[in-house]
Design a protein around this motif. Structure first.
Motif, short mmCIF file in Angstrom:
data_model
loop_
_atom_site.label_atom_id
_atom_site.label_comp_id
_atom_site.label_asym_id
_atom_site.label_seq_id
_atom_site.Cartn_x
_atom_site.Cartn_y
_atom_site.Cartn_z
N GLY A 23 0.82 -1.22 0.00
CA GLY A 23 0.00 0.00 0.00
C GLY A 23 0.85 1.26 0.00
N LYS A 24 1.92 1.26 0.78
CA LYS A 24 2.83 2.42 0.82
C LYS A 24 3.55 2.59 -0.51
CE LYS A 24 3.73 2.54 5.83
NZ LYS A 24 2.38 2.67 6.16
N VAL A 25 3.99 1.50 -1.11
CA VAL A 25 4.65 1.57 -2.41
C VAL A 25 3.68 2.14 -3.45
CG1 VAL A 25 5.68 0.23 -4.29
CG2 VAL A 25 6.30 -0.26 -1.92
N LEU A 26 2.46 1.63 -3.46
CA LEU A 26 1.46 2.10 -4.42
C LEU A 26 1.10 3.57 -4.21
CD1 LEU A 26 -0.83 -1.04 -4.60
CD2 LEU A 26 0.72 -0.19 -6.38
N ALA A 27 1.21 4.03 -2.97
CA ALA A 27 0.93 5.44 -2.66
C ALA A 27 2.10 6.35 -3.02
CB ALA A 27 0.57 5.57 -1.18
N GLY A 28 3.20 5.76 -3.51
CA GLY A 28 4.33 6.55 -3.95
C GLY A 28 5.38 6.83 -2.89
N HIS A 29 5.28 6.15 -1.77
CA HIS A 29 6.27 6.35 -0.70
C HIS A 29 7.53 5.54 -0.97
CE1 HIS A 29 3.44 8.47 1.88
NE2 HIS A 29 2.55 7.55 1.56
N ASP A 30 8.68 6.07 -0.57
CA ASP A 30 9.92 5.31 -0.57
C ASP A 30 9.84 4.36 0.62
OD1 ASP A 30 12.11 8.08 -1.50
OD2 ASP A 30 10.71 6.88 -2.67
N TYR A 45 7.49 -5.83 -3.99
CA TYR A 45 7.68 -5.04 -5.21
C TYR A 45 7.04 -5.72 -6.42
CZ TYR A 45 11.81 -7.99 -6.13
OH TYR A 45 12.66 -9.04 -6.35
N GLN A 46 6.88 -7.04 -6.38
CA GLN A 46 6.30 -7.72 -7.54
C GLN A 46 4.82 -7.41 -7.70
OE1 GLN A 46 7.48 -11.72 -6.56
NE2 GLN A 46 9.38 -11.57 -7.76
N VAL A 47 4.07 -7.39 -6.61
CA VAL A 47 2.64 -7.06 -6.70
C VAL A 47 2.45 -5.64 -7.22
CG1 VAL A 47 0.49 -6.76 -5.40
CG2 VAL A 47 1.88 -8.83 -5.06
N PRO A 48 3.13 -4.63 -6.64
CA PRO A 48 2.98 -3.28 -7.21
C PRO A 48 3.42 -3.20 -8.68
CG PRO A 48 3.96 -3.13 -5.04
CD PRO A 48 3.91 -4.59 -5.40
N ALA A 49 4.44 -3.96 -9.05
CA ALA A 49 4.88 -3.97 -10.44
C ALA A 49 3.74 -4.37 -11.37
CB ALA A 49 6.06 -4.92 -10.62
N LEU A 50 2.94 -5.32 -10.93
CA LEU A 50 1.82 -5.78 -11.75
C LEU A 50 0.63 -4.84 -11.72
CD1 LEU A 50 2.12 -9.55 -10.88
CD2 LEU A 50 2.65 -8.45 -13.07
N MET A 51 0.60 -3.96 -10.73
CA MET A 51 -0.52 -3.02 -10.59
C MET A 51 -0.24 -1.67 -11.24
SD MET A 51 -1.66 -3.88 -6.69
CE MET A 51 -3.16 -2.89 -6.77
N LYS A 52 1.03 -1.36 -11.47
CA LYS A 52 1.40 -0.06 -12.00
C LYS A 52 1.75 -0.16 -13.49
CE LYS A 52 3.95 2.67 -9.35
NZ LYS A 52 3.14 3.77 -8.89
N GLU A 53 1.56 0.94 -14.18
CA GLU A 53 1.94 1.02 -15.59
C GLU A 53 3.45 1.15 -15.68
OE1 GLU A 53 1.30 4.03 -19.34
OE2 GLU A 53 -0.24 3.98 -17.77
N SER A 128 8.27 2.16 -13.58
CA SER A 128 7.25 2.36 -12.55
C SER A 128 7.87 2.41 -11.16
CB SER A 128 6.19 1.26 -12.62
OG SER A 128 6.78 -0.02 -12.46
N LEU A 129 8.87 1.58 -10.91
CA LEU A 129 9.53 1.50 -9.61
C LEU A 129 10.98 1.09 -9.79
CD1 LEU A 129 7.02 -0.79 -7.64
CD2 LEU A 129 7.28 1.67 -7.33
N PHE A 130 11.79 1.45 -8.82
CA PHE A 130 13.11 0.87 -8.66
C PHE A 130 13.09 0.08 -7.36
CE2 PHE A 130 14.43 4.25 -11.53
CZ PHE A 130 15.38 3.62 -12.32
N ALA A 131 13.60 -1.14 -7.39
CA ALA A 131 13.69 -1.95 -6.18
C ALA A 131 15.10 -2.53 -6.10
CB ALA A 131 12.66 -3.08 -6.22
N VAL A 132 15.64 -2.55 -4.90
CA VAL A 132 16.94 -3.19 -4.66
C VAL A 132 16.63 -4.44 -3.87
CG1 VAL A 132 19.19 -3.00 -3.54
CG2 VAL A 132 18.16 -1.00 -4.64
N ASP A 133 17.00 -5.59 -4.43
CA ASP A 133 16.60 -6.85 -3.82
C ASP A 133 17.62 -7.40 -2.84
OD1 ASP A 133 14.84 -8.88 -3.32
OD2 ASP A 133 15.19 -9.96 -5.17
N GLU A 134 18.67 -6.70 -2.59
CA GLU A 134 19.67 -7.12 -1.60
C GLU A 134 20.18 -5.88 -0.89
OE1 GLU A 134 20.65 -10.23 -0.70
OE2 GLU A 134 19.20 -11.05 -2.11
N ALA A 135 20.08 -5.86 0.43
CA ALA A 135 20.42 -4.66 1.19
C ALA A 135 21.86 -4.21 0.98
CB ALA A 135 20.16 -4.89 2.68
#
Length: 154
Positions: A23-30, A45-53, A128-135
């Motif tokens: 929900g926070k990702v979809l709302a545009g929050h970091d 990040y995968q669910v928002p990826a499928l929800m965003k253009e 649509s998003l940038f995600a880093v999958d390893e800290a």
């Protein structure tokens, strides 16, 4: 959100915190997500990826993780690909072309390849998003061209 979770991942419900994070990702929050291995970070990040253009760019230093993620997503009907040193030039060209045509929902890319592709490929994609999958990527690759990248998710 629930429909995507069920349709693409086969789950009836989210694990604790996943729905709030999404929900926070979809709302545009970091968002920074710290969960144990196997805790369900990727869905955040995968669910928002499928929800965003557009295409979600997932930065990961682990080629084997990219391969597993891409294979799993493709098996579930999600258009995904990877750009890394394991690709030959023909495969990299196919992935780049698919990105530019907007055909991918998720692009997994190594930090080194991101640095090479950023001036060209990423500039011309709808990201649509940038995600880093390893800290540990954040400490080494957290700044790109002197700018912080938005929506880092770990």
């Amino acid at each position: 959100m629930q429909n995507i979770l069920k349709r693409y991942f086969g789950f009836d419900s989210f694990r604790p915190l996943q729905e709030d994070i999404i929900g926070k990702v979809l709302a545009g929050h970091d968002v920074v997500v710290l969960m144990p291995t196997g805790g369900g970070k990727s869905l955040c990040y995968q669910v928002p990826a499928l929800m965003k253009e557009g295409t979600t760019v997932v930065i990961s230093p682990l080629i084997s993780l990219m391969k597993d993620q891409v294979e799993g997503l493709r098996a579930n009907g999600v258009p995904a690909a990877a750009l890394n040193s394991a690709n030959d030039e023909a495969e990299s060209a196919r992935v780049r072309a698919a990105c530019l045509r907007g055909e991918l929902k998720l692009l997994y890319i190594s930090p080194e390849r991101l640095m090479l592709e950023l001036p060209y490929l990423i500039r011309d994609m709808k990201v649509s998003l940038f995600a880093v999958d390893e800290a540990h990527c954040i400490s080494q690759w957290g700044m790109i061209s002197g700018r912080s990248m938005p929506n880092w998710d770990c």
